[in-house]
Design an enzyme around this catalytic site. Structure first.
Site, PDB file in Angstrom:
ATOM      1  N   LYS A  44       0.833  -1.206   0.000  1.00 34.56           N
ATOM      2  CA  LYS A  44       0.000   0.000   0.000  1.00 34.56           C
ATOM      3  C   LYS A  44       0.871   1.261   0.000  1.00 34.56           C
ATOM      4  CE  LYS A  44      -3.752  -2.558   2.131  1.00 34.56           C
ATOM      5  NZ  LYS A  44      -4.322  -3.074   3.399  1.00 34.56           N
ATOM      6  N   GLN A  77      -4.500  -2.168   9.838  1.00 34.36           N
ATOM      7  CA  GLN A  77      -4.396  -3.450   9.126  1.00 34.36           C
ATOM      8  C   GLN A  77      -5.022  -4.563   9.963  1.00 34.36           C
ATOM      9  OE1 GLN A  77      -3.050  -3.840   5.904  1.00 34.36           O
ATOM     10  NE2 GLN A  77      -3.933  -5.900   6.081  1.00 34.36           N
ATOM     11  N   ASP A 123     -11.266   2.688   5.010  1.00 37.12           N
ATOM     12  CA  ASP A 123     -11.727   1.305   4.844  1.00 37.12           C
ATOM     13  C   ASP A 123     -13.249   1.210   4.891  1.00 37.12           C
ATOM     14  OD1 ASP A 123      -9.781  -0.495   4.219  1.00 37.12           O
ATOM     15  OD2 ASP A 123      -9.260  -1.008   6.290  1.00 37.12           O
TER      16      ASP A 123
END
Lengths: 295, 295
Positions: free
Chosen positions: B54, B98, B121
């Site tokens: 990422k 994460q 997210d």
């Protein structure tokens, strides 16, 4: 074969009796009387009548009710101020802003201003979000969808593994009832005005929830034999044979549907009374949580 | 007939190029460089590798990245403290914790601690709630579901009025992709492990999203001819013919499915790269909103 009628009035009465017993128990064990506040903006007669009937039920089950009324030209700030006061009032465990509010008001902002723990309509974005998540549950879920599930449970209709079809995708009914059915492990299909072959989709349903507000749209030959049919839509159709000139019908054509379905709600007297019963239970639940008396 | 392959790597690259142009424009017009912060708890090699990739993409499109690492035994308070610092940092427009985090941590509380405007997210309960409401939209939606919709749009697959079937009801993919499809006026069915006849449900799908993580469960004869098949599942299966002893497969048996489907994602190289591309776009979008540069 004729379907078993899902009797909303009788089932709601059972729930009122149960709720009253729990309300009494909460008062005895924790010294807390559940309180429901209604907020009515403007003088719409239908809304006034809904609010009155909720207060009447509160009295019946021992819930204290608080009625706040604002004029039709109340500002956003004034409405949110009232909500804020009710949020801060420890005697109020549930807050219900009667919808619809006048057009100049931002109803979404009003709903989001309600304390999530007092959101007895289950329409706060956080409660909606928790309802839309696997493994989570909202503090409080919307009353009409809860009433649908309650009907199925009380009449012994299996949900797990069944094909459930929901017609209509409103925030008040369609989407939340789909989520509740999903939590109970139904396979859920959401249909709406853009659905290509609605009749075909309905025919797959072991559990059919109709919540679009189109009079008698769903007819007997759209229904799978033995299905449980929950009718949430409500419309007036002209009927010169009635003294008042109209009758109340649902989204389902009751006369043809009841010959095919296994279980069916009448209209009126079906999902409507259950909605008010679930409001009482949500208020009790909010008070139990506030008192630290949740099971 | 052989399906058109939905090429995730190529499509993601197009999106990176577009994003880079918009990042450059934002810097020129508003003096703002989008920033993405990742929070990694513990040293799981797979998670480290995801985070690295990422950051690499961020560099490629001109997004500044911030990497925060905590030890595997970090406390809940320590993780939330880091999230709070990133919430307060005006150079950070997106925050990604994460997943999975170590078992002793409350992942839901961590997600809920992220500022909804930085929730790239799309997993904060408020964003989930807004996604699950008709007429509303979340500030940011989850990346994998967004990637699925983006695929359909880029390859010209109609969504409105189509039968969409989603297999799997996770919070990360199944439920949010169902909601995105519903917003685009598909008729949506959510299937899962308790679905009675999964093959039959899949055969109805004009758009089939598979997100359960069961290797090659969905075979060619479960697929409606011409359907668009989006495979999100990811599994390893033993394969002695490969040097490393395994291969990566999806929930769909690609070889048989591609002979029936109209469009199909490969695995790998399908929905995976699109997820990272949507993360870049979400970060850009969050920065544009913070800068007052939303269209």
């Amino acid at each position: 074969m004729t379907a078993q009628i899902l009797d909303g009035r009788a089932t709601a009465q059972v729930i009122y009796d149960e709720t009253k017993a729990e309300v009494d128990a909460l008062r005895e064990t924790h010294g807390v009387t559940p309180g429901l506040a209604t907020v009515l903006v403007g003088g719409d007669p239908a809304s006034q009548s809904y609010v009155r009937s909720k207060h009447k039920r509160c009295a019946e089950v021992g819930i204290r009710s608080f009625g706040r009324e604002l004029p039709a030209d109340a500002t956003q700030a004034e409405v949110e101020q009232v909500v804020g006061e009710l949020n801060a009032n420890p005697d109020v465990h549930g807050i219900l802003v009667q919808m619809p509010v006048p057009d100049h008001l931002d109803d979404e902002a009003i709903l989001a201003a309600i304390d999530v723990e007092k959101d007895v309509d289950g329409l706060h974005p956080v409660n909606v979000g928790l309802l839309a998540m696997k493994g989570r549950e909202p503090l409080l879920a919307p009353c009409t969808p809860l009433g649908c599930i309650e009907f199925l449970d009380r009449y012994g209709v299996d949900i797990e593994g069944q094909e459930a079809v929901v017609v209509g995708r409103s925030n008040l009914v369609g989407i939340p009832v789909a989520m509740l059915l999903l939590h109970r492990n139904a396979t859920v299909t959401l249909c709406h005005s853009r659905t290509r072959d609605l009749a075909e989709a309905c025919r797959r349903a072991d559990i059919l929830v109709a919540a679009v507000g189109r009079a008698e749209m769903i007819q007997g030959d759209w229904i799978k034999p033995g299905a449980a049919v929950l009718d949430v839509g409500i419309s007036r159709v002209e009927d010169p044979s009635r003294k008042r000139g109209y009758r109340i019908v649902g989204d389902v054509e009751f006369e043809t549907a009841k010959e095919v379905a296994g279980y069916i709600t009448p209209m009126p007297g079906g999902t409507g009374p259950m909605t008010v019963a679930m409001l009482m239970r949500n208020t009790l639940k909010a008070a139990q949580r506030a008192a630290g008396a949740m099971e």
